[in-house]
Scaffold this motif. Structure first.
Motif, PDB file in Angstrom:
ATOM      1  N   GLN A  20       1.551  -3.532  -7.907  1.00  0.00           N
ATOM      2  CA  GLN A  20       0.377  -2.863  -7.338  1.00  0.00           C
ATOM      3  C   GLN A  20       0.677  -2.331  -5.941  1.00  0.00           C
ATOM      4  OE1 GLN A  20      -2.755  -5.762  -7.495  1.00  0.00           O
ATOM      5  NE2 GLN A  20      -3.199  -5.407  -9.646  1.00  0.00           N
ATOM      6  N   LYS A  21       1.375  -3.116  -5.120  1.00  0.00           N
ATOM      7  CA  LYS A  21       1.709  -2.684  -3.761  1.00  0.00           C
ATOM      8  C   LYS A  21       2.683  -1.509  -3.784  1.00  0.00           C
ATOM      9  CE  LYS A  21       0.951  -7.117  -1.475  1.00  0.00           C
ATOM     10  NZ  LYS A  21       1.568  -8.204  -0.676  1.00  0.00           N
ATOM     11  N   HIS A  23       3.019   0.822  -6.029  1.00  0.00           N
ATOM     12  CA  HIS A  23       2.367   2.055  -6.447  1.00  0.00           C
ATOM     13  C   HIS A  23       1.634   2.724  -5.284  1.00  0.00           C
ATOM     14  CE1 HIS A  23       3.358   2.093 -10.655  1.00  0.00           C
ATOM     15  NE2 HIS A  23       2.966   0.845 -10.803  1.00  0.00           N
ATOM     16  N   LYS A  24       1.305   1.969  -4.245  1.00  0.00           N
ATOM     17  CA  LYS A  24       0.599   2.515  -3.085  1.00  0.00           C
ATOM     18  C   LYS A  24       1.555   3.116  -2.048  1.00  0.00           C
ATOM     19  CE  LYS A  24      -3.208  -0.749  -3.536  1.00  0.00           C
ATOM     20  NZ  LYS A  24      -3.924  -1.871  -2.925  1.00  0.00           N
ATOM     21  N   ASN A  26       4.667   5.427  -0.357  1.00  0.00           N
ATOM     22  CA  ASN A  26       5.263   6.746  -0.552  1.00  0.00           C
ATOM     23  C   ASN A  26       6.756   6.593  -0.770  1.00  0.00           C
ATOM     24  OD1 ASN A  26       6.586   6.537   1.956  1.00  0.00           O
ATOM     25  ND2 ASN A  26       4.846   7.440   3.035  1.00  0.00           N
TER      26      ASN A  26
END
Length: 57
Positions: A20-21, A23-24, A26
Motif C-alpha cells: 500500500q505504501k 503504490h503511493k 513516485n
C-alpha cells in the motif's frame, strides 16, 4: 520443511502494508527506497555469513 519459504501471517500483513505504501510513492522515491532496501539486505547477508563463519569452533 515445506513451510521454510512461506511467509508467516504476520509477514504477509507487513507485506500488504508495504505494498500500500509503495503504490503511493513516485518513481524517484521508489528507486531510492529500493536501493536502500537492497543495501540493507546485503548487510544482513554479510552479518549472517560472519556469524556462521565465526560460530564454528
Amino acid at each position: 520443511m515445506n513451510n521454510v519459504n512461506k511467509l508467516t501471517l504476520e509477514q504477509e500483513f507487513k507485506l500488504a502494508i508495504y505494498v500500500q505504501k509503495i503504490h503511493k510513492l513516485n518513481s524517484k522515491s521508489i528507486k531510492k527506497h529500493l536501493i536502500a532496501t537492497l543495501q540493507q539486505m546485503m548487510i544482513k547477508d554479510n552479518i549472517i555469513k560472519y556469524f556462521i563463519k565465526n560460530s564454528i569452533p
